[in-house]
Write an enzyme that holds these catalytic residues in place. Structure first.
Site, PDB file in Angstrom:
ATOM      1  N   GLN A  86       0.816  -1.214   0.000  1.00 31.72           N
ATOM      2  CA  GLN A  86       0.000   0.000   0.000  1.00 31.72           C
ATOM      3  C   GLN A  86       0.853   1.269   0.000  1.00 31.72           C
ATOM      4  OE1 GLN A  86      -3.207   0.707  -0.377  1.00 31.72           O
ATOM      5  NE2 GLN A  86      -3.748  -1.433  -0.738  1.00 31.72           N
ATOM      6  N   SER A  87       1.968   1.235  -0.697  1.00 33.69           N
ATOM      7  CA  SER A  87       2.891   2.371  -0.724  1.00 33.69           C
ATOM      8  C   SER A  87       2.300   3.581  -1.445  1.00 33.69           C
ATOM      9  CB  SER A  87       4.193   1.963  -1.419  1.00 33.69           C
ATOM     10  OG  SER A  87       4.988   3.096  -1.692  1.00 33.69           O
ATOM     11  N   ASN A  88       2.316   4.724  -0.755  1.00 39.95           N
ATOM     12  CA  ASN A  88       1.933   5.980  -1.393  1.00 39.95           C
ATOM     13  C   ASN A  88       2.974   6.428  -2.419  1.00 39.95           C
ATOM     14  OD1 ASN A  88      -0.423   6.409   0.311  1.00 39.95           O
ATOM     15  ND2 ASN A  88       1.030   6.854   1.959  1.00 39.95           N
TER      16      ASN A  88
END
Length: 355
Positions: A86-88
């Site tokens: 879930q890396s921005n």
């Protein structure tokens, strides 16, 4: 003829490093009176870097202006990056690549042990696919060097097929180009403070997320460049203070090397806070979810449980400790899509009771 990005968008940034404009700037600094009243203590203000304007925004847009500037200057046609599922940063790299017409390959690392379908398919992951990125996976979420090595192998394979890849590395030891974006942010904050209060250090403390170290280190470095001594309190989002503090100290030295100048910050300037890190990266305690709920219901500030939820929990604690009469600035680094990957967490702990 339509100009290429090289002709129309790349220009000199900090210390002459190429930079490509991706964000709306300056982002606002907003007073939060209802949040201040709900918490008690210092006045709370928020720097809205969640509103940088690219694909749900966030702090990584500032960093990507320099990474993409370097990529275009090197005539790259493909962007590669690695990060958590879930890396921005991964989501915004995919967005920047789409904006500039580059192919994008992203590698998602298994940092959070969960089989929740929402975590693996919604939020940032959904956006990675929507933005056209090719998605790879890496099984170990705590192996930065290994993740970088695997990304390098993907880049080499692409090179063999005729592509011109540019890799954004994860582990320390590489030039921290992204940190230059937060030196720019420091200049922006100083300018805004002078406009609003006629003094460059109008805040008694600044709270910012501390993960890779580019945002925390760059902001601290930038403030000290201009002799602003405001304490910068780093909220740990991935690792404990015992590991994070030396990481930031090293990052400051790397920034000085990149800028070819003396480091204006010292080890004594580095403060990290892991009070709300447990139960670990990508997970949120009841206190963190309470902070998310309080920020949303008083000021409509949306915080995700992985990053800004922890930052907000630290900020509210610091506001109470600083007390009335002080002024606290919180850097809102975005991360909104992460909320949609954790719907059960928010529903269970933050939803109002049934009537």
């Amino acid at each position: 003829m339509k100009p290429t990005p090289h002709e129309s968008e790349v220009h000199d940034g900090r210390a002459g490093h190429p930079r490509v404009r991706l964000m709306r700037a300056p982002t606002a600094i907003e007073h939060c009176p209802r949040l201040t009243a709900a918490v008690g203590g210092a006045e709370i203000w928020v720097k809205r870097d969640d509103e940088t304007g690219l694909a749900f925004g966030g702090n990584k847009v500032r960093q990507l202006e320099y990474y993409l500037g370097a990529a275009l200057a090197e005539d790259a046609d493909t962007l590669l990056i690695t990060g958590a599922v879930q890396s921005n940063f991964v989501r915004l790299a995919a967005a920047a690549a789409a904006r500039l017409g580059l192919t994008c390959h992203v590698q998602l690392e298994a940092r959070v042990a969960t089989d929740d379908p929402a975590y693996h398919a919604s939020g940032n992951v959904l956006l990675d696919h929507l933005l056209g990125a090719t998605v790879h996976t890496y099984p170990d979420g705590e192996d930065e060097a290994g993740a970088d090595a695997q990304l390098a192998r993907i880049a080499e394979d692409l090179r063999a097929k005729g592509a011109r890849p540019y890799v954004i590395p994860l582990a320390p030891g590489h030039p921290p180009l992204g940190a230059l974006g937060y030196i720019d942010a420091a200049e922006e904050i100083i300018s805004q403070c002078r406009l609003q209060t006629d003094i460059p250090d109008a805040f008694d403390e600044i709270v910012v997320g501390s993960g890779s170290g580019a945002t925390h280190g760059g902001l601290l470095y930038g403030l000290r460049c201009y002799a602003v001594k405001t304490p910068v309190h780093g909220a740990c989002v991935r690792r404990a203070s015992a590991l994070q503090t030396p990481r930031i100290i090293s990052r400051l030295d790397e920034i000085a090397t990149l800028c070819a100048e003396a480091n204006p910050a010292t080890a004594d300037d580095v403060t990290t806070d892991d009070s709300f890190l447990a139960p670990g990266y990508g997970k949120a305690s009841a206190d963190v979810v309470d902070a998310i709920s309080t920020a949303a219901r008083t000021e409509a500030l949306i915080c995700d449980p992985t990053y800004m939820g922890k930052v907000m929990a630290v900020a509210l604690s610091r506001a109470r400790n600083l007390g009335a009469g002080a002024r606290l600035l919180v850097i809102h680094t975005g991360g909104t899509p992460g909320l949609f990957a954790n719907p059960d967490l928010i529903d269970r702990r933050a939803a109002p009771p049934a009537q």
